[in-house]
Design a protein around this motif. Structure first.
Motif, mmCIF file in Angstrom:
data_model
loop_
_atom_site.group_PDB
_atom_site.id
_atom_site.type_symbol
_atom_site.label_atom_id
_atom_site.label_comp_id
_atom_site.label_asym_id
_atom_site.label_seq_id
_atom_site.Cartn_x
_atom_site.Cartn_y
_atom_site.Cartn_z
ATOM 1 N N ASP A 32 0.795 -1.115 -0.052
ATOM 2 C CA ASP A 32 0.023 -0.054 -0.022
ATOM 3 C C ASP A 32 1.033 1.399 0.033
ATOM 4 O OD1 ASP A 32 -3.048 -1.014 1.255
ATOM 5 O OD2 ASP A 32 -1.514 -2.243 1.667
ATOM 6 N N GLU A 55 -5.037 7.517 0.044
ATOM 7 C CA GLU A 55 -5.574 6.962 1.321
ATOM 8 C C GLU A 55 -4.438 6.756 2.399
ATOM 9 O OE1 GLU A 55 -6.809 2.611 1.012
ATOM 10 O OE2 GLU A 55 -6.732 2.433 3.328
ATOM 11 N N GLU A 56 -3.183 6.309 2.117
ATOM 12 C CA GLU A 56 -2.161 6.216 3.197
ATOM 13 C C GLU A 56 -1.615 7.586 3.553
ATOM 14 O OE1 GLU A 56 -2.863 3.430 4.257
ATOM 15 O OE2 GLU A 56 -3.538 2.359 2.441
ATOM 16 N N ASP A 98 -6.310 5.385 -4.473
ATOM 17 C CA ASP A 98 -6.451 4.181 -3.461
ATOM 18 C C ASP A 98 -5.148 3.211 -4.012
ATOM 19 O OD1 ASP A 98 -6.688 1.897 -2.025
ATOM 20 O OD2 ASP A 98 -8.897 1.962 -2.254
ATOM 21 N N LEU A 100 -4.010 0.449 -3.213
ATOM 22 C CA LEU A 100 -4.124 -0.977 -2.944
ATOM 23 C C LEU A 100 -5.503 -1.092 -2.392
ATOM 24 C CD1 LEU A 100 -1.624 -3.594 -1.725
ATOM 25 C CD2 LEU A 100 -4.138 -3.935 -1.782
ATOM 26 N N ASP A 101 -6.592 -1.551 -3.068
ATOM 27 C CA ASP A 101 -7.774 -1.676 -2.609
ATOM 28 C C ASP A 101 -7.941 -3.294 -2.367
ATOM 29 O OD1 ASP A 101 -10.498 -0.822 -2.019
ATOM 30 O OD2 ASP A 101 -11.272 -1.665 -3.733
ATOM 31 N N THR A 103 -7.064 -4.596 0.734
ATOM 32 C CA THR A 103 -5.868 -4.941 1.426
ATOM 33 C C THR A 103 -6.051 -6.120 2.316
ATOM 34 O OG1 THR A 103 -5.274 -2.519 1.616
ATOM 35 C CG2 THR A 103 -4.037 -4.226 3.079
HETATM 36 MG MG MG Z 1 -6.301 0.821 -0.161
#
Ligand code: MG
Ligand code: A2P
Ligand code: MG
Ligand code: MG
Length: 285
Positions: A32, A55-56, A98, A100-101, A103
């Motif tokens: 991610d 997201e992160e 996003d 990595l959707d 996770t």
């Molecule tokens: Mg994600």
């Protein structure tokens, strides 16, 4: 998105996922973090004046030059840009990332559920989006990964959508974030089949493949980066993604991140409407 997909596969291949628990039932891995770094650094280098929301938490270490993607898709660039976009300024563009959707599913080894989502908004509206599925293998074997994109006024690319069967009513929903609200809603909608899979992006792929009629998640939990790219792709082919009341989410840079009203999505508007009307008032409240 496809460079991020390579990074996601590399992290898994090396085997050290570097899992951090961000909250209850909410994981982050090295994939991610690195995939987001790749996407944001690549976009920011080319488009310094856009707003990018990932997201992160941002990662301020120097980016690995090998992560800077600089190979635009010729098939996308060959399309004519609709006139309605001529006056858009870079500063008006918000990109929701996003990296990595899915996770939870990545960490559990359910790799088909994993996608990379990049959504492009102008003002409130989601106009363009990319869903990259890094672990897709074609039935003929060979090439790993596929990329589906959509842009309002142009349509979608990388994929030919299929219509779902009329003989059955099939819904798709969360695999790893269910709760009593989600379950009560599904019961009321009374589908023949419920496909419980991970990731917002993957559920949109099921809709595009005609494997489900609608994606129903009557609960908070998803955030704007989960739904911006999906909404843009669905809208580009006449579909719809809203909250369970039928309201569109705003994707402006000042909007809150939480999709408090859940997710209701379909490629064919009739199925969106059917679900919306069947959601009981106590759930909507
Ligand atoms: Mg994600
Ligand atoms: N309660 C939650 N906490 C954190 N993320 C959530 C939650 N519910 C949904 N999500 C995000 O929305 C996606 C779709 O939800 P689900 O898989 O449950 O249908 C998840 O993969 C996750 O994205 P991510 O994996 O990018 O953190
Ligand atoms: Mg997450
Ligand atoms: Mg997500």
């Amino acid at each position: 998105a496809s460079r991020a997909g390579e990074i996601i596969r590399d992290v898994m291949r090396k085997g050290d996922l570097g899992i951090i628990e961000k909250g209850e039932n909410d994981l982050q891995t090295e994939a991610d973090r690195s995939a987001q770094h790749c996407i944001i650094a690549s976009l920011a280098q080319k488009f310094p004046n856009i707003t990018i929301i990932g997201e992160e938490e941002p990662n301020y270490t120097a980016v690995n030059p090998d992560w800077i993607a600089n190979n635009p898709s010729e098939s996308v660039l060959s399309k004519k840009c609709p006139d309605q976009y001529n006056d858009i300024q870079e500063k008006d563009v918000v990109v929701w990332v996003d990296p990595l959707d899915g996770t939870s599913e990545y960490a559990a080894g359910l790799l088909e559920n994993v996608t990379v989502l990049i959504g492009i908004a102008v003002g409130d509206r989601a106009l363009g989006g990319v869903i990259h599925q890094p672990y897709f293998t074609s039935p003929e074997g060979g090439c790993i990964g596929r990329t589906i994109w959509g842009l309002q006024g142009v349509g979608i690319g990388g994929f030919i959508p299929k219509a779902p069967t009329k003989d059955k009513f099939i819904l798709t929903t969360t695999r790893s974030h269910s709760n009593p609200l989600v379950e009560e809603t599904l019961k009321k909608l009374n589908p023949d089949t419920i496909l419980r899979v991970g990731g917002a992006g993957y559920k949109i792929l099921l809709l595009l493949e005609g494997k489900a009629h609608a994606y129903v998640f009557a609960s908070p939990g998803c955030k704007r980066w989960d739904t911006c790219a999906p909404e843009a792709i669905l809208t580009a082919i006449g579909g719809k993604l809203t909250d369970v009341h039928g309201n569109l989410y705003s994707y402006s840079k000042s909007t809150p991140y939480q999709n408090k009203g859940g997710v209701l999505a379909a490629v064919i508007e009739e199925y969106h409407e059917k679900c919306r009307k069947a959601i009981p008032p106590n759930i909507l409240k």
